[in-house]
Design an enzyme around this catalytic site. Structure first.
Site, PDB file in Angstrom:
ATOM      1  N   ASP A 102      35.700 -35.926  39.279  1.00 11.12           N
ATOM      2  CA  ASP A 102      36.459 -36.969  40.134  1.00 11.12           C
ATOM      3  C   ASP A 102      36.872 -36.692  41.430  1.00 11.12           C
ATOM      4  OD1 ASP A 102      36.201 -39.357  38.755  1.00 11.12           O
ATOM      5  OD2 ASP A 102      38.459 -39.640  38.327  1.00 11.12           O
ATOM      6  N   ASP A 126      45.223 -42.014  26.847  1.00 12.37           N
ATOM      7  CA  ASP A 126      44.806 -41.377  25.431  1.00 12.37           C
ATOM      8  C   ASP A 126      45.513 -42.176  24.263  1.00 12.37           C
ATOM      9  OD1 ASP A 126      47.060 -40.211  26.445  1.00 12.37           O
ATOM     10  OD2 ASP A 126      46.174 -38.152  26.502  1.00 12.37           O
TER      11      ASP A 126
END
Length: 735
Positions: free
Chosen positions: A142, A449
């Site tokens: 990223d 998550d």
């Protein structure tokens, strides 16, 4: 025996000694009831001291909150279970039809997450004891850095030596840096080993030097750029936040020429930097994971997905087979969505200075969640069934065989795949789709998550927590106090956001997951909200000492017994749990300090930021925890010296509270000892003890404030502020 007369691929054992725990929990519950009764019947009269009445009310509310928090935390401790796998049975039955496994490694910033660390993680997962042609490794960058791409290119070449070496000598761990730093030089008893060991070590060191030299320069030389066509992509990449999709297949596992030095096939290796544009929100790690899911479905489409953080290298080459023992079990495998392995660390000090290992959570609470319906997904070291990440709901028809093999021969060329996959990683691909909502990892939360795992469980799937004898993954923890506090601020903020949203386990999970699992999520969801009660308890009782205002029973009163029993029983049991989790007494004390520090700083800022976000004053942000530190910081960390160094509002709060308790403790001791105030000792004993314990907990802070002269000492500006604020609070209390 399972279906078709086969023995199961895993077994479940219930933890021993739970009757003792239940007796302890019941007795503490009774003690809490007595404390509440005492607070209620001894509530100060309306015509009495106004200050004492309000202080008493606040303390009562704080104790009610602590009692509620303790109660919900017992659900995950009630009946822990432990899982054990039978990998030999797996090999006997399914060796020829093992499913494809796609492994995702995520990185975001080459300065905070050095490329050499990233590729060590990549090499460790490439070297699993698993058929190489069924492994595909994807690195999501990223940061869009050509430095990371170069490091991965070097790793792809080194893997031709590393993978045969791992297979030949069955070495552990399979991260080159971890292996060579922890394994002594081999002797001549095994003649092939020393020769290969030295040659592979030299090849690794040469690669490491090239990568680190390039990283220090901060640019790729023209000579290196000519080595691979992939570097041309950076001619169009403007900045880290403004560049097109970059997809490069560095090793094509379908290609018969993609082999190591022994002629064995290599795993597929892919570099991905999804498109970034300033006008599009990129959704942090969740967005990166969703791009990986789509791109991998086009290239390898493995049935199982493993995701690991870039600092979390694989420490156990058999971990894939451990996970498959759950997925491929004939009796229960079709119910399982994901298998979560614990996150362990290789840079902990002997006594875990900042309490970052969270031993009891890993050894008691997560096994307890497993018994309630399944652990939460914690973002790394987790194996997923691909369909569940793509939004599939569980039904009895989900049972499937594992004979499906993706056609690796009649596919597009690597170059065609690279171009077609760029669309899947573009900024606009997810527009008007369910990605980030019902498909993939969910958006809009700092702990993507947790909320993703919860949504999977609410679709009817179960999850498994597996803690093998040899740790599956090892990473790094923060080596400074500020890094640790900031990390915990992000975790607690995300958890609290979930609790206040429609995804609250009690709302979103109503009639979808068991009630005890809903309660098991609660202690983590309520981390942030414990800040208020904790702050009250560490400020008001000490300040009331200055005015001689008693908030606890006298030591000659029988009402002191429930207070003493609850405190002694709770912390004695806590110490026992910690020691049974292979901790030390000093480590337990450090963890208690860490909880106080988190609750008064990390959780406070998390609580305030969450409220401000709900009111629309601030936007969601994501802070990457630094994975490296300079030599001086590392040396002090290894010596277990707490690192302060730079000014921070968190340090100002901690130092002010520490000084406040020190001033109040000295004042109260002076009253008792110098003025021989027997009556004061009788009525204020518990408050003096509480204040004294807080002074002991803050010993490293006093050392950093006044006695240390190194660069890790508390900044002078923080010292002045904290002393001034503490004296001001004491003056107001005395007035």
């Amino acid at each position: 025996m399972g279906k078709e007369g086969n023995f199961p691929l895993f077994e479940t054992k219930v933890a021993k000694g739970r009757n003792l725990f239940r007796c302890y929990a019941a007795s503490v519950f009774v003690g809490i009831i007595f404390i509440c009764v005492y607070r209620a019947i001894h509530f100060p009269a309306a015509n009495g001291q106004v200050l004492r009445r309000w202080a008493w009310m606040g303390l009562f509310l704080s104790e009610l909150w602590f009692s509620l928090y303790w109660f919900v935390s017992q659900f995950s401790r009630w009946n822990p279970i432990y899982r054990y796998t039978f990998k030999d049975r797996l090999s006997q039955r399914y060796e020829k039809i093992l499913p494809g496994v796609d492994i995702f490694v995520c990185t975001a910033d080459p300065t905070i997450e050095p490329p050499i660390m990233v590729i060590n993680t990549v090499l460790s997962v490439m070297a699993y004891n698993y058929p190489s042609h069924k492994l595909s490794v994807y690195l999501s960058d990223d940061g869009g850095s050509d430095l990371t791409f170069y490091a991965l290119l070097e790793a792809s070449r080194f893997s031709e030596l590393w993978l045969p070496f791992c297979r030949k000598f069955k070495i552990e761990p399979r991260s080159p840096a971890a292996y060579f730093s922890s394994t002594p030089q081999p002797n001549d008893c095994n003649p092939p080993m020393p020769l290969d060991w030295f040659s592979v070590k030299k090849a690794y060191e040469d690669m490491e030097n090239r990568i680190e030299t390039t990283t220090r320069l901060g640019r790729i030389s023209e000579e290196i750029r000519k080595e691979h066509k992939g570097f041309l992509e950076w001619e169009y990449a403007a900045t880290r936040q403004n560049h097109p999709s970059i997809v490069e297949i560095l090793i094509d596992g379908r290609d018969g020429k993609a082999v190591d030095v022994e002629g064995q096939p290599l795993p597929t290796l892919v570099y991905l930097a999804r498109e970034k544009r300033p006008q599009y929100h990129h959704n942090f790690k969740a967005g990166a994971m969703n791009s990986l899911i789509r791109v991998s479905s086009k290239i390898s489409n493995g049935s199982i997905i493993l995701n690991v953080d870039c600092d979390m290298y694989s420490n156990n080459s058999e971990i894939v087979r451990d996970a498959l023992c759950f997925f491929m079990d004939e009796e229960k495998g079709h119910e399982i969505a994901y298998v979560q392995f614990p996150q362990n660390y290789n840079n902990l000090t002997r006594n875990d200075l900042y309490g970052t290992d969270m031993r009891v959570i890993k050894t008691v609470e997560f096994p307890g969640m497993d018994a309630c319906g399944g652990p939460c997904y914690v973002g790394s070291g987790c194996f997923h069934r691909r369909e569940t990440l793509c939004g599939m709901k569980y039904s009895k028809e989900c049972e499937r065989g594992w004979k499906r093999e993706y056609d690796r021969e009649n596919r597009e060329s690597a170059s065609v795949l690279e171009e077609s996959c760029k669309v899947l990683a573009s900024c606009t691909y997810e527009e008007n789709t369910q990605w980030g909502k019902e498909m993939g990892l969910k958006y809009g939360c700092a702990v993507e998550d947790i909320i993703t795992g919860l949504s999977i469980q609410c679709r009817g799937w179960k999850s498994i927590y597996c803690r093998p004898e040899r740790n599956g993954f090892l990473g790094v923890v923060p080596t400074t106090l500020l890094q640790s506090l900031v990390q915990n601020k992000r975790w607690s903020e995300g958890q609290f956001q979930i609790f206040l949203s429609r995804h609250c386990p009690f709302v979103y999970g109503h009639k979808k997951i068991p009630l005890n699992l809903q309660f098991s999520y609660s202690p983590y969801s309520l981390w942030a909200s414990t800040c208020l009660a904790t702050l009250y308890y560490v400020t008001v009782p000490p300040l009331c000492l200055l005015g001689g205002v008693s908030l606890f029973p006298e030591i000659s009163s029988l009402w002191i017994l429930p207070f003493v029993y609850v405190v002694v029983a709770k912390y004695s049991y806590s110490l026992g749990e910690f020691l049974c989790s292979d901790g030390t007494i000093q480590g337990w004390w450090n963890e208690q300090r860490a909880w106080v520090y988190r609750r008064t700083t990390s959780y406070l800022f998390a609580f305030l930021d969450t409220i401000l976000k709900l009111l629309g004053f601030v936007e969601l942000s994501f802070v990457i925890t630094a994975k490296v530190s300079d030599e001086d910081v590392s040396r002090r960390y290894e010596q277990e010296l707490m690192e302060f160094g730079s000014p921070s509002p968190m340090f100002t709060i901690l130092a002010t509270l520490a000084m406040l308790n020190l001033f109040c403790f000295v004042w109260s001791v002076q009253r008792v000892v110098v003025d021989v105030q027997d009556r004061a000792l009788e009525s204020l004993a518990l408050q003096i003890i509480l204040c004294g314990v807080l002074v002991l907990i803050n010993a490293p802070l006093y050392q950093g404030l006044f006695f240390r002269k190194d660069k890790g000492a508390m900044p002078t500006s923080v010292t002045y502020k904290s002393v001034t604020l503490a004296l001001l609070a004491c003056a107001i209390a005395l007035y």
